[in-house]
Scaffold this motif. Sequence first.
Motif, PDB file in Angstrom:
ATOM      1  N   ALA A  45      32.160  -3.352 -16.690  1.00  0.00           N
ATOM      2  CA  ALA A  45      31.437  -2.557 -15.696  1.00  0.00           C
ATOM      3  C   ALA A  45      31.418  -3.278 -14.360  1.00  0.00           C
ATOM      4  CB  ALA A  45      30.021  -2.276 -16.175  1.00  0.00           C
ATOM      5  N   ALA A  46      31.287  -4.586 -14.367  1.00  0.00           N
ATOM      6  CA  ALA A  46      31.270  -5.352 -13.122  1.00  0.00           C
ATOM      7  C   ALA A  46      32.631  -5.286 -12.433  1.00  0.00           C
ATOM      8  CB  ALA A  46      30.887  -6.795 -13.402  1.00  0.00           C
ATOM      9  N   LYS A  47      33.705  -5.292 -13.174  1.00  0.00           N
ATOM     10  CA  LYS A  47      35.037  -5.227 -12.580  1.00  0.00           C
ATOM     11  C   LYS A  47      35.278  -3.891 -11.894  1.00  0.00           C
ATOM     12  CE  LYS A  47      37.278  -8.458 -15.727  1.00  0.00           C
ATOM     13  NZ  LYS A  47      38.302  -8.614 -16.758  1.00  0.00           N
ATOM     14  N   ARG A  48      34.785  -2.820 -12.485  1.00  0.00           N
ATOM     15  CA  ARG A  48      34.987  -1.495 -11.899  1.00  0.00           C
ATOM     16  C   ARG A  48      34.300  -1.376 -10.547  1.00  0.00           C
ATOM     17  NH1 ARG A  48      33.112   1.647 -16.945  1.00  0.00           N
ATOM     18  NH2 ARG A  48      34.420   0.591 -18.428  1.00  0.00           N
ATOM     19  N   THR A  49      33.113  -1.924 -10.401  1.00  0.00           N
ATOM     20  CA  THR A  49      32.394  -1.795  -9.139  1.00  0.00           C
ATOM     21  C   THR A  49      33.030  -2.645  -8.047  1.00  0.00           C
ATOM     22  OG1 THR A  49      30.836  -3.508  -9.802  1.00  0.00           O
ATOM     23  CG2 THR A  49      30.193  -1.219 -10.205  1.00  0.00           C
ATOM     24  N   CYS A  50      33.620  -3.773  -8.399  1.00  0.00           N
ATOM     25  CA  CYS A  50      34.246  -4.643  -7.400  1.00  0.00           C
ATOM     26  C   CYS A  50      35.606  -4.123  -6.962  1.00  0.00           C
ATOM     27  CB  CYS A  50      34.393  -6.063  -7.951  1.00  0.00           C
ATOM     28  SG  CYS A  50      32.819  -6.881  -8.232  1.00  0.00           S
ATOM     29  N   ALA A  51      36.293  -3.381  -7.814  1.00  0.00           N
ATOM     30  CA  ALA A  51      37.645  -2.934  -7.519  1.00  0.00           C
ATOM     31  C   ALA A  51      37.681  -1.875  -6.420  1.00  0.00           C
ATOM     32  CB  ALA A  51      38.312  -2.394  -8.776  1.00  0.00           C
ATOM     33  N   LYS A  52      36.648  -1.053  -6.321  1.00  0.00           N
ATOM     34  CA  LYS A  52      36.653   0.027  -5.339  1.00  0.00           C
ATOM     35  C   LYS A  52      36.027  -0.449  -4.039  1.00  0.00           C
ATOM     36  CE  LYS A  52      36.393   3.696  -8.735  1.00  0.00           C
ATOM     37  NZ  LYS A  52      35.630   4.859  -9.186  1.00  0.00           N
ATOM     38  N   LYS A  53      36.764  -0.285  -2.959  1.00  0.00           N
ATOM     39  CA  LYS A  53      36.242  -0.622  -1.634  1.00  0.00           C
ATOM     40  C   LYS A  53      36.415   0.598  -0.743  1.00  0.00           C
ATOM     41  CE  LYS A  53      37.184  -5.536  -1.832  1.00  0.00           C
ATOM     42  NZ  LYS A  53      37.852  -6.657  -1.210  1.00  0.00           N
ATOM     43  N   ALA A  54      35.423   0.842   0.034  1.00  0.00           N
ATOM     44  CA  ALA A  54      35.482   1.989   0.944  1.00  0.00           C
ATOM     45  C   ALA A  54      36.313   1.623   2.173  1.00  0.00           C
ATOM     46  CB  ALA A  54      34.079   2.388   1.372  1.00  0.00           C
ATOM     47  N   GLU A  55      37.209   2.523   2.550  1.00  0.00           N
ATOM     48  CA  GLU A  55      38.014   2.325   3.740  1.00  0.00           C
ATOM     49  C   GLU A  55      37.379   3.081   4.902  1.00  0.00           C
ATOM     50  OE1 GLU A  55      42.163   3.056   3.318  1.00  0.00           O
ATOM     51  OE2 GLU A  55      42.205   2.204   1.317  1.00  0.00           O
ATOM     52  N   THR A  56      37.452   2.485   6.076  1.00  0.00           N
ATOM     53  CA  THR A  56      36.897   3.112   7.260  1.00  0.00           C
ATOM     54  C   THR A  56      37.982   3.905   7.957  1.00  0.00           C
ATOM     55  OG1 THR A  56      35.397   1.253   7.528  1.00  0.00           O
ATOM     56  CG2 THR A  56      35.723   2.674   9.436  1.00  0.00           C
ATOM     57  N   LYS A  57      37.723   5.164   8.204  1.00  0.00           N
ATOM     58  CA  LYS A  57      38.668   6.001   8.929  1.00  0.00           C
ATOM     59  C   LYS A  57      38.345   5.859  10.415  1.00  0.00           C
ATOM     60  CE  LYS A  57      40.430  10.633   9.457  1.00  0.00           C
ATOM     61  NZ  LYS A  57      40.330  12.032   9.059  1.00  0.00           N
ATOM     62  N   THR A  58      39.329   5.471  11.194  1.00  0.00           N
ATOM     63  CA  THR A  58      39.125   5.225  12.623  1.00  0.00           C
ATOM     64  C   THR A  58      40.026   6.139  13.439  1.00  0.00           C
ATOM     65  OG1 THR A  58      38.702   2.912  12.120  1.00  0.00           O
ATOM     66  CG2 THR A  58      39.144   3.451  14.411  1.00  0.00           C
ATOM     67  N   GLU A  59      39.464   6.750  14.463  1.00  0.00           N
ATOM     68  CA  GLU A  59      40.219   7.557  15.408  1.00  0.00           C
ATOM     69  C   GLU A  59      39.906   7.032  16.799  1.00  0.00           C
ATOM     70  OE1 GLU A  59      40.469  11.920  14.711  1.00  0.00           O
ATOM     71  OE2 GLU A  59      38.872  11.483  13.268  1.00  0.00           O
ATOM     72  N   MET A  60      40.923   7.016  17.675  1.00  0.00           N
ATOM     73  CA  MET A  60      40.733   6.519  19.033  1.00  0.00           C
ATOM     74  C   MET A  60      41.310   7.526  20.020  1.00  0.00           C
ATOM     75  SD  MET A  60      41.766   2.823  20.484  1.00  0.00           S
ATOM     76  CE  MET A  60      41.503   2.383  22.159  1.00  0.00           C
ATOM     77  N   PHE A  61      40.580   7.741  21.092  1.00  0.00           N
ATOM     78  CA  PHE A  61      40.989   8.699  22.113  1.00  0.00           C
ATOM     79  C   PHE A  61      40.957   8.030  23.481  1.00  0.00           C
ATOM     80  CE2 PHE A  61      39.167  11.093  18.647  1.00  0.00           C
ATOM     81  CZ  PHE A  61      40.058  12.136  18.484  1.00  0.00           C
ATOM     82  N   ILE A  62      41.832   8.507  24.364  1.00  0.00           N
ATOM     83  CA  ILE A  62      41.805   8.108  25.771  1.00  0.00           C
ATOM     84  C   ILE A  62      41.370   9.337  26.545  1.00  0.00           C
ATOM     85  CG2 ILE A  62      43.159   7.318  27.734  1.00  0.00           C
ATOM     86  CD1 ILE A  62      44.994   5.910  25.707  1.00  0.00           C
ATOM     87  N   GLU A  63      40.338   9.156  27.366  1.00  0.00           N
ATOM     88  CA  GLU A  63      39.812  10.281  28.120  1.00  0.00           C
ATOM     89  C   GLU A  63      39.976  10.002  29.614  1.00  0.00           C
ATOM     90  OE1 GLU A  63      35.570  12.455  28.774  1.00  0.00           O
ATOM     91  OE2 GLU A  63      36.096  11.849  26.744  1.00  0.00           O
ATOM     92  N   PHE A  64      40.504  11.019  30.329  1.00  0.00           N
ATOM     93  CA  PHE A  64      40.680  10.905  31.773  1.00  0.00           C
ATOM     94  C   PHE A  64      40.599  12.298  32.370  1.00  0.00           C
ATOM     95  CE2 PHE A  64      43.285  10.672  35.644  1.00  0.00           C
ATOM     96  CZ  PHE A  64      42.676   9.612  36.281  1.00  0.00           C
ATOM     97  N   GLY A  65      39.802  12.452  33.386  1.00  0.00           N
ATOM     98  CA  GLY A  65      39.673  13.747  34.060  1.00  0.00           C
ATOM     99  C   GLY A  65      39.110  14.828  33.154  1.00  0.00           C
ATOM    100  N   GLY A  66      38.280  14.460  32.189  1.00  0.00           N
ATOM    101  CA  GLY A  66      37.682  15.433  31.287  1.00  0.00           C
ATOM    102  C   GLY A  66      38.580  15.873  30.155  1.00  0.00           C
TER     103      GLY A  66
END
Length: 116
Positions: A45-66
């Motif tokens: 049970a301890a191995k199962r909880t350590c094996a899964k890691k949450a990945e962060t989804k990242t999005e990046m934008f460049i904004e200019f002139g609205g």
Amino acid sequence: MATEKKTAAKTTAKAETKTAAKTETKTTKTAAPKAETKTAAKKPAAKRTCAKKAETKTEMFIEFGGVQVSVDEIIANTKKANGAEPKTLKIYVKPEESKAYYVADGVEKEMDVYFV
């Protein structure tokens, strides 16, 4: 008669000691496997909880002139404009010129990015 009482008392004491020793041995033998079973069940049970890691989804934008333009979109468009999939790609975005200057495999190029 006193000798018979002493002999009977000794025999009873020996029998009680043997019975107590057998009971303790049985208790020890049955208690040990239960402890091992519980420990073995907890380890997977301890191995199962350590094996899964949450990945962060990242999005990046460049904004200019609205207007917003996704960085992923700029990367995909520079790869299309280059023609072939480059091994190395460096992108420099200048929103005030609506251009992306990039170097693909050592060759400098430019591409329009629409911030209108």
